[in-house]
Every structure is written in C-alpha cells, then in structure tokens.
Design an enzyme around this catalytic site. Structure first.
Site, PDB file in Angstrom:
ATOM      1  N   HIS A 247       0.844  -1.204   0.000  1.00 28.21           N
ATOM      2  CA  HIS A 247       0.000   0.000   0.000  1.00 28.21           C
ATOM      3  C   HIS A 247       0.876   1.250   0.000  1.00 28.21           C
ATOM      4  CE1 HIS A 247      -4.111  -1.605   0.631  1.00 28.21           C
ATOM      5  NE2 HIS A 247      -3.448  -2.638   1.142  1.00 28.21           N
ATOM      6  N   ASP A 290      -5.903   6.587  23.405  1.00 27.02           N
ATOM      7  CA  ASP A 290      -7.207   6.344  24.023  1.00 27.02           C
ATOM      8  C   ASP A 290      -7.979   7.656  23.973  1.00 27.02           C
ATOM      9  OD1 ASP A 290      -6.414   3.777  24.596  1.00 27.02           O
ATOM     10  OD2 ASP A 290      -5.872   4.209  26.667  1.00 27.02           O
ATOM     11  N   ASP A 448      -8.462  -7.979  26.675  1.00 24.09           N
ATOM     12  CA  ASP A 448      -8.175  -7.284  27.935  1.00 24.09           C
ATOM     13  C   ASP A 448      -8.207  -8.276  29.093  1.00 24.09           C
ATOM     14  OD1 ASP A 448      -8.058  -4.656  26.768  1.00 24.09           O
ATOM     15  OD2 ASP A 448     -10.243  -4.694  26.637  1.00 24.09           O
TER      16      ASP A 448
END
Length: 593
Positions: A247, A290, A448
């Site tokens: 790419h 985050d 998690d």
C-alpha cells in the site's frame, strides 16, 4: 476540486450485501471471462459481451486522476494521498469513465470474490481489460494487483481478469510464518520499475493473506518481489501498466514517492534513492491514543492507570494528554509505524452517531500516511426508533472515514464464548461478518485480560501457566481471565481460549493488553505475550506496561510478538518513538527507519 459526482461505489450493492462465498462468476455477468491458453502458454481472454468497447480521447486535465472505488474498505487514504500530491479525483461511474481516463488507479481492498462480482455485474471488468490492453497508465494497489491474475483461491476458485498468468493463493502458514502478512517489508527490485525508482532500500507496508507466485509464464511482468516464507510478486510492470501488492498510500514518504512516480512518469531520476537497510519484515512500533470526551465535552487523548483514566485529585477530572488529531500527526512525523485509536466511550455511545470520532479519523487521514486502526463500540445496534444497524455498517463507516483496520473487543469475547460452547460458526458475529467482506487482515481483536493466580494447574478449566513472578501468596501458576466493558466485567474465558477461538472465527491480528501491567511502566507481561504469540498463527501486538526502550527489545527477543504498542510514555514525552527504534537497531532488531 475533486469531482462532485458520486463514486462508483455508491451505485453498487451496499457492503453488507456483498457475498464473498461466491466460487464462480455468474454466467449472466456482462463481462464473464473465459480463460484458455494458446500453444505458447499465454492467456487468451474472451469476453462474453453484447457490445465492443473502444477507447476514446479524453478531455481530462493533467491534474486529475480517475479512481475506481468499487465500494469496500478504506479508499479515503488514497484520495488523501492524491490530494496531498496536488491532484484532484474523478470517480468512475460507468465503464466509459475507465476508457476515457488519462490515468487510472484501482485501490482494491477487501476480498477477491465480491470485487470480481461487482466488476462483472457492472461491465467494469471488460472496460478494465480493454484499458490495460491499450497500454494506458494504470496503477493497481493490493487487491487491484491480484485481480489482474487468472483466478484466486480466496473463497474460490474465483476467476479474475486474466491479464497476467497465474493463480493467487494463500500464504502457507505451515512454513512458520504468520498469516496475514502484516507490516513493513523489503522489496527486491528485478528490473526497471520506474515507479519504484525512489524507494531504495526502504520498507513498504503490506497487509494481505493471499499472494501471486513468480513463474516462467508471468516473469516478464514482474518488477519486484518480496520474501515472506517464500518469494511472492510485490509489483508488476509492462509499459504504462503498474500494480503493487503493498500500500503506497500507507507506506509513509516512501509510498508517496511511488505515487508521485506514477503520476509524473517523466520526472528525472533521483541521483540517490532514499537510504535504508531494509532486508526483511520489520518489527512494528505502534502509538495508541485512548480517546474519550472529558467532563467539558471535549474530545481528548487520555491514559489509564490499570484502566482508570481519572486524575487522583480533588477534581477527579479525566486525564488530558492532548488533542487526538495533533498527537497522531506528531507520531507520524516521529516514525510510528501505525496509529491506533481506541474510543473508550464507545460502549456507552451509539457508534454511527459518534461523529467526533469519525471526524478524528477523517482529519487524521489527510496527513498521516501510515495505517490507522480504530476500536470501540463496533457491534450490532438497534436505535431508539427501532432501526437496526449491523456491525458491518458500523465498520463500513469507520473504513469510509479513514480506518484501515477495526478493533473489536467485548463483542469478540461474546462471539468466542458462544463458538466454544456450540462449536458452530454462525457467521452472524461482527467478527465473522466484517472479516468475510473486508478480509481478516482488516479485523483486530483486542483482548483485555487480568492475571488470576492459582495454586495448581488443575484448579480452573482454563489454560494455566507457570509464571515468572509468583503471586502475592507465593502462587507459581496463573491464568488470564478476559474482561469486557473496559475491564470492568470478568468473563468465564481465558486469554488463551479467546485467542484460539477468534483466530478460527476470522481475526487477522490480536492486540494483547494486560490490565495488571497497564500504566505501570515496568514492562510488558512477557509470560502472557509468549503464551498467546506461541499459540496462534496470526500476528500479535504486545500492549500495556512499556516504560523504557529496553522493554520493547525484551518483548521482541523473548516472544514472537510482531509489534509492540505504547501510549503514556509517548504522550508524556518520556520516551520518544525514535529512541525506541534506535535502541532496537542497536539490538539488531529490524525496524523501519
């Protein structure tokens, strides 16, 4: 200005209606292909079509690129790269738009069968072949290269355009490689490639599970190869026709040089290509952001301490470490190999209505030319009015906004639990739906887990390991319990069992977090990373706990992790990304520079 006409993708079936289970081209397709070989072994291509196509003179200006967007995956990135290079875009709406193009780019993404289905149903296949046979300027990217071959084994066999002899097959994982092939790898340039002239000895970005192999029949087409368990075709060239398996729009400045060479074929050759030491697949260093709204409603980058993102102060405000778009742009300049956004309010908000996160992706992808992953809230949903949205629609919105990969968390845990219980793949989970349409290389599962110490391996019905550091009561064993809802709820499934299940269901990569290590800066959980990376055949990203450059080399030296991710140490400028890469080079670990 970019052409205002709607892209071709808007007039074809919606993504969720694509079926990659097709194993053959429908006989009623206007451009059905019948492949045969002559005595010289060359491919003969005959079109079943009621009309003949001709190439007409084009009035398109020199600053316009014609783009064939058939409607799957992230095409925004190539659009942004082209605009960055000073070009505007004309979208293909009819076969005639292909035939009249001065230069045509086909950024194929997704799975082989749905792409061929669309091309055949709309007459684009015949137009493409005519355009290429007339030696018109063409650049295929990733799937845009694979479709040029005779057929693919992906959900097949499925017939391709038949321009180049050969069959596209899956990488052989029994050779000890991880599939998909994800990351930055080196090219071996075979001949005058023209568009690769400025690449030099630098890495470019690949993400695919299928490849075409060099042969005597297609050797005259090959301009470069890449080694990943075997030598495969990484680019082709014949006259003005080019195609690449990697790419360029996601390969940083090196990739932009490839696009620039295609768009400006008469540029003088540079006396000295970009310097580098690329020789094999590099280990990746990923920056994670985050993202959530703070108490004032602003979208900010934050960082948790064992998933707690609030400051330990009287105000107890959300920890604010910067603006998402600005930080992502800086990390790109600093050399991050990928940027990962985690929308940590996603489980509370309706994803398609989460416009701020969509805007973050759109703005970031304008100037960041490395892969972008987004996670949080990707699931099926019924809104207040009773309208149902599939997870496929949610993912499609993220892809259209600039994401290259989507990360699924809680929803993947539930799907894995059901699969382990029933032993049946329903095909209805978000993980299965998205990987079926976009390919498993577009789907990351975020795990998690929390460490649970036990006295004996037989104490629980999950995979138990002997840990390096004993528990608080001297326990020598532990299992890793998976959680959902941002780590707040434990589930009856271990990280080992989850990883094996999601690989079977179609995950292409695992993002392996560790609640115990999160924000501690004492290093990755080597026991956990080794357990999972030794157990699956897909790439594993180590996450949680990085505090020094040495922690990165340690996880690469002691486990089979393909990449390592960090957040807080980058946000707080405690450890620059470049320092991590310089340290890895000193330890003789290959990285992109």
């Amino acid at each position: 200005m970019e052409a205002t006409a709607a892209p071709f993708s808007s007039i074809v079936s919606s993504r969720q209606n694509f079926s990659s289970s097709s194993s053959s081209i429908r006989a009623s397709s206007p451009a059905s292909l019948f492949l045969s070989r002559n005595n010289n072994g060359n491919v003969n291509r005959k079109f079943k079509s009621p009309r003949s196509l001709s190439v007409r003179a084009s009035s398109t200006s020199d600053s316009v690129v014609t783009l064939l967007d058939y409607g799957a995956g992230n095409v925004r990135s190539i659009r942004n790269a082209l605009r960055h290079l000073g070009f505007s875009i004309k979208d293909v709406q009819t076969p005639g738009d292909i035939l009249n193009a001065d230069r045509l780019i086909f950024p194929g993404v997704g799975a082989f069968a749905p792409a061929m289905d669309v091309l055949n149903r709309t007459g684009m296949a015949e137009a493409l072949c005519t355009y290429i046979e007339n030696d018109r300027p063409f650049l295929g990217i990733c799937l845009g290269l694979q479709l040029l071959f005779e057929s693919s084994e992906e959900n097949g066999p499925v017939k391709g355009l038949g321009v180049i002899p050969g069959i596209v097959g899956r990488f052989d994982s029994s050779a000890g490689i991880r599939v998909p092939h994800i990351g930055w790898n080196a090219l071996q340039v075979r001949k005058d490639s023209e568009i690769l002239d400025d690449v030099g000895n630098r890495h470019v970005y690949f993400v695919h599970s299928y490849r075409a192999i060099p042969s005597d029949e297609n050797k005259d087409w090959i301009s470069s190869t890449c080694n990943y368990g075997e030598s495969f075709i990484s680019s082709i060239r014949r006259g003005n026709v080019h195609a690449v398996q990697f790419h360029p729009e996601k390969s940083g400045e090196v990739g932009l040089s490839v696009l620039r060479r295609f768009l400006h074929p008469k540029l003088p050759a540079t006396q000295k290509p970009m310097e580098g030491k690329a020789s094999k697949l590099a280990k990746r260093v990923i920056a994670c952001l985050d993202v959530r709204t703070n108490d004032n409603g602003d979208l900010v980058v934050t960082k948790g301490d064992q998933y707690d993102v609030r400051e330990q102060s009287n105000e107890n405000e959300v920890r604010n470490l910067g603006k998402p778009v600005d930080l992502a742009g800086q990390y790109y300049k600093d050399g991050a190999d990928e940027i990962s956004f985690l929308n940590i309010t996603g489980f509370r908000d309706f994803p398609l209505g989460d416009l701020p996160m969509i805007q973050v992706l759109r703005h970031t992808s304008k100037n960041v030319f490395v892969p972008l992953t987004v996670g949080g809230g990707i699931r099926d949903f019924t809104d207040a009015s009773g309208r149902y949205y599939s997870s496929l629609e949610v993912a499609a919105e993220y892809f259209r906004s600039g994401a290259d990969k989507i990360s699924i968390g809680s929803d993947a845990v539930y799907a894995a639990e059901e699969f382990i219980k029933s032993g049946v793949k329903t095909g209805k989970s978000s993980l299965e739906q998205i990987s079926r349409v976009y390919g498993n290389q577009a789907v990351v599962v975020s795990i998690d887990p929390r460490r649970v110490y036990v006295n004996h391996p037989d104490d629980v019905p999950y995979k138990v390991i002997r840990v390096t550091n004993p528990g608080p009561n001297g326990e020598e064993y532990a299992w890793y319990q998976c959680t959902v809802s941002g780590g707040r709820e434990g589930r009856p499934i271990g990280a080992f069992e989850l990883a094996k299940a999601v690989e079977e269901l179609g995950a292409g990569e695992i993002l392996l977090n560790c609640i115990d290590c999160d924000g501690q800066g004492k290093g990755f959980d080597i026991d956990l990373v080794k357990l999972i990376s030794d157990s699956v055949g897909i790439p594993v990203i180590a996450s949680s706990g990085a505090g020094t450059p040495r922690h990165f080399s340690e996880v690469f030296e002691k486990t089979n992790a393909s990449a390592a991710l960090a957040a807080g140490i980058f946000h707080r400028k405690e450890v620059p990304i470049q320092s991590v890469k310089e340290h890895l080079q000193e330890e003789r670990i290959e990285v992109r520079i």
